[in-house]
Design an enzyme around this catalytic site. Structure first.
Site, PDB file in Angstrom:
ATOM      1  CG  ASP A  35       5.151   0.221  14.326  1.00 55.17           C
ATOM      2  OD1 ASP A  35       4.606   1.262  14.737  1.00 55.17           O
ATOM      3  OD2 ASP A  35       6.210   0.222  13.658  1.00 55.17           O
ATOM      4  CG  HIS A 105      -0.798   6.236  14.965  1.00 54.98           C
ATOM      5  ND1 HIS A 105      -0.769   7.430  14.274  1.00 54.98           N
ATOM      6  CD2 HIS A 105       0.439   6.082  15.505  1.00 54.98           C
ATOM      7  CE1 HIS A 105       0.435   7.958  14.380  1.00 54.98           C
ATOM      8  NE2 HIS A 105       1.181   7.180  15.135  1.00 54.98           N
TER       9      HIS A 105
HETATM   10  P1  AMP Z   1       4.239   7.963  15.215  1.00 58.98           P
HETATM   11  O1  AMP Z   1       5.610   8.531  15.382  1.00 58.98           O
HETATM   12  O2  AMP Z   1       3.521   7.806  16.517  1.00 58.98           O
HETATM   13  O3  AMP Z   1       3.438   8.736  14.177  1.00 58.98           O
HETATM   14  O4  AMP Z   1       4.436   6.478  14.708  1.00 58.98           O
HETATM   15  C1  AMP Z   1       4.185   6.039  13.424  1.00 58.98           C
HETATM   16  C2  AMP Z   1       4.447   4.552  13.435  1.00 58.98           C
HETATM   17  O5  AMP Z   1       3.978   4.020  12.204  1.00 58.98           O
HETATM   18  C3  AMP Z   1       5.918   4.151  13.561  1.00 58.98           C
HETATM   19  O6  AMP Z   1       6.083   3.325  14.709  1.00 58.98           O
HETATM   20  C4  AMP Z   1       6.199   3.403  12.258  1.00 58.98           C
HETATM   21  O7  AMP Z   1       7.075   2.321  12.433  1.00 58.98           O
HETATM   22  C5  AMP Z   1       4.815   2.954  11.844  1.00 58.98           C
HETATM   23  N1  AMP Z   1       4.621   2.741  10.427  1.00 58.98           N
HETATM   24  C6  AMP Z   1       4.962   3.579   9.412  1.00 58.98           C
HETATM   25  N2  AMP Z   1       4.595   3.046   8.239  1.00 58.98           N
HETATM   26  C7  AMP Z   1       4.011   1.864   8.505  1.00 58.98           C
HETATM   27  C8  AMP Z   1       3.422   0.844   7.709  1.00 58.98           C
HETATM   28  N3  AMP Z   1       3.371   0.928   6.376  1.00 58.98           N
HETATM   29  N4  AMP Z   1       2.915  -0.248   8.332  1.00 58.98           N
HETATM   30  C9  AMP Z   1       2.966  -0.345   9.669  1.00 58.98           C
HETATM   31  N5  AMP Z   1       3.502   0.573  10.483  1.00 58.98           N
HETATM   32  C10 AMP Z   1       4.019   1.666   9.915  1.00 58.98           C
END
Ligand code: AMP
Length: 119
Positions: A35, A105
């Site tokens: 993440d 995810h």
């Molecule tokens: P959610 O709120 O469950 O949809 O979480 C989305 C997650 O994706 C968050 O914890 C973000 O920090 C993570 N995230 C967003 N963009 C990226 C990226 N480019 N690479 C890795 N993690 C990401």
């Protein structure tokens, strides 16, 4: 229920190789990467390679081999991460679940003592 997938979401772009990621594990059906804003020492996201919006979409509509591949990736991530003392697996879903990225995810979060899930 109808699940409409937006192929412009950021994880779809990661799967197409359009933006970089820190991959920790990959198999035929799943990708696991760190993440970008970790909430704990271990914070890995496991995503299916198929176009599924959410955990309920994936559970209802993914083929058995896709589901097996996804959970094999979860097992591999847990095996290679510092989570022997436990961890949290989270799948935020739609608005009430505060899901930011509309590609299913699973967060694998651990490496230290976590707080209660809903304080
Ligand atoms: P959610 O709120 O469950 O949809 O979480 C989305 C997650 O994706 C968050 O914890 C973000 O920090 C993570 N995230 C967003 N963009 C990226 C990226 N480019 N690479 C890795 N993690 C990401």
């Amino acid at each position: 229920m109808q699940f409409d997938y937006d192929d412009q979401n950021i994880f779809a772009k990661i799967l197409r190789g359009e933006i970089p990621n820190s991959t920790v594990f990959e198999n035929e059906h799943a990708l696991a990467f760190k993440d970008i804003a970790p909430q704990a020492p271990v914070h890995v996201l496991v995503i299916p390679k198929g176009a599924y919006v959410s955990i309920d979409d994936f559970a209802a509509n993914a083929r058995a081999d896709e589901q097996a591949g996804f959970f094999a990736a979860v097992a591999a991530v847990c095996e290679m991460s510092d989570v022997a003392q436990g961890f949290r697996a989270v799948a935020n879903t739609r608005t009430h679940g505060v899901q930011d990225v509309p590609h299913f995810h699973m967060h694998i979060i651990g490496g230290n003592q976590l707080g209660r899930m809903l304080p």
